[in-house]
Structure formats: structure tokens, C-alpha cells
Design an enzyme around this catalytic site. Structure first.
Site, PDB file in Angstrom:
ATOM      1  N   ASN A 105       0.799  -1.219   0.000  1.00 15.23           N
ATOM      2  CA  ASN A 105       0.000   0.000   0.000  1.00 15.23           C
ATOM      3  C   ASN A 105       0.840   1.280   0.000  1.00 15.23           C
ATOM      4  O   ASN A 105       0.318   2.356   0.227  1.00 15.23           O
ATOM      5  CB  ASN A 105      -0.985   0.004   1.160  1.00 15.23           C
ATOM      6  CG  ASN A 105      -0.301   0.102   2.495  1.00 15.23           C
ATOM      7  OD1 ASN A 105       0.906  -0.112   2.604  1.00 15.23           O
ATOM      8  ND2 ASN A 105      -1.051   0.430   3.531  1.00 15.23           N
ATOM      9  N   CYS A 106       2.138   1.178  -0.245  1.00 15.05           N
ATOM     10  CA  CYS A 106       2.995   2.366  -0.318  1.00 15.05           C
ATOM     11  C   CYS A 106       3.170   2.770  -1.779  1.00 15.05           C
ATOM     12  O   CYS A 106       3.508   1.963  -2.615  1.00 15.05           O
ATOM     13  CB  CYS A 106       4.367   2.085   0.302  1.00 15.05           C
ATOM     14  SG  CYS A 106       4.312   1.849   2.078  1.00 15.05           S
ATOM     15  N   LEU A 107       2.938   4.025  -2.037  1.00 17.29           N
ATOM     16  CA  LEU A 107       3.081   4.532  -3.412  1.00 17.29           C
ATOM     17  C   LEU A 107       4.520   4.780  -3.777  1.00 17.29           C
ATOM     18  O   LEU A 107       5.351   5.026  -2.984  1.00 17.29           O
ATOM     19  CB  LEU A 107       2.270   5.816  -3.577  1.00 17.29           C
ATOM     20  CG  LEU A 107       0.789   5.674  -3.283  1.00 17.29           C
ATOM     21  CD1 LEU A 107       0.114   7.034  -3.328  1.00 17.29           C
ATOM     22  CD2 LEU A 107       0.119   4.732  -4.255  1.00 17.29           C
TER      23      LEU A 107
END
Length: 107
Positions: A105-107
Site C-alpha cells: 500500500n505504499c506509493l
């Protein structure tokens, strides 16, 4: 950076194969990020690698903080603690240094 010379990495610098990781690789990755790894860093790196071994994924920030509080104590289970150790995006940076994939979920 001799140890990293023959290690496959993606376009963001994460190791392609988790099994290529060792402490020398971690030190060289840290140098690239202008970090000097100390005992507190290693504690978190080991925590992340244990998490990955169990769940086969890199933990997101919230999970990482909860794991640290559970395994290392409340004083180490805070976002502020992680920001001091791994500036910028702690979940991404800590996972990279631990030789793990970027958290989903980290961009």
C-alpha cells in the site's frame, strides 16, 4: 558497493530476490540512502524480516508500528520512532534495507 554489484534490483532499488539479502547488502543499501545502521535499525530490520518470513509480505506502516510495540515495547512502537530511524517513508525505506519488497500500500 561491491556486494550490490551482482544483485538484481528493481527500478526503485529493492532487491528482486529476498534470498540475496545479507547484512553487507543492508549496509550498502543504507549507504545509498545516506544512513548509518545502528542497533535500533537492526532491531527493526530483523523484526521486518521475521514478519516477512511469517506472512510473505512487507508490513505497511501501521502494522509495522504495531509489531514493534508488541515485540520491542511501547517506546519503539510509534510512528515518530520510525520516522527518526527511517526518514521520509519509514515502511518503504525499512523494507528496502531489510531486502524485502516494497509494502503493497505504499506509493
Amino acid at each position: 558497493m561491491a556486494a550490490l554489484d551482482n544483485i538484481a534490483r528493481d527500478n526503485e532499488g529493492y532487491l528482486v530476490n529476498v534470498s540475496d539479502w545479507n547484512k553487507t547488502i543492508a549496509e550498502e543499501l543504507a549507504q545509498e540512502e545516506s544512513l548509518q545502521l545502528e542497533g535500533a535499525h537492526w532491531e527493526i530490520i530483523e523484526l521486518l524480516r521475521d514478519f516477512y518470513d511469517e506472512f510473505e509480505q512487507s508490513p505497511a506502516m501501521r502494522i509495522m508500528v504495531k509489531q514493534a510495540a508488541l515485540k520491542l515495547g511501547k517506546d519503539k512502537g510509534s510512528s515518530i520512532y520510525f520516522m527518526r530511524l527511517f526518514p521520509g517513508s519509514p515502511a518503504k525505506l525499512a523494507s528496502k534495507l531489510a531486502g524485502l519488497p516494497k509494502p503493497l500500500n505504499c506509493l
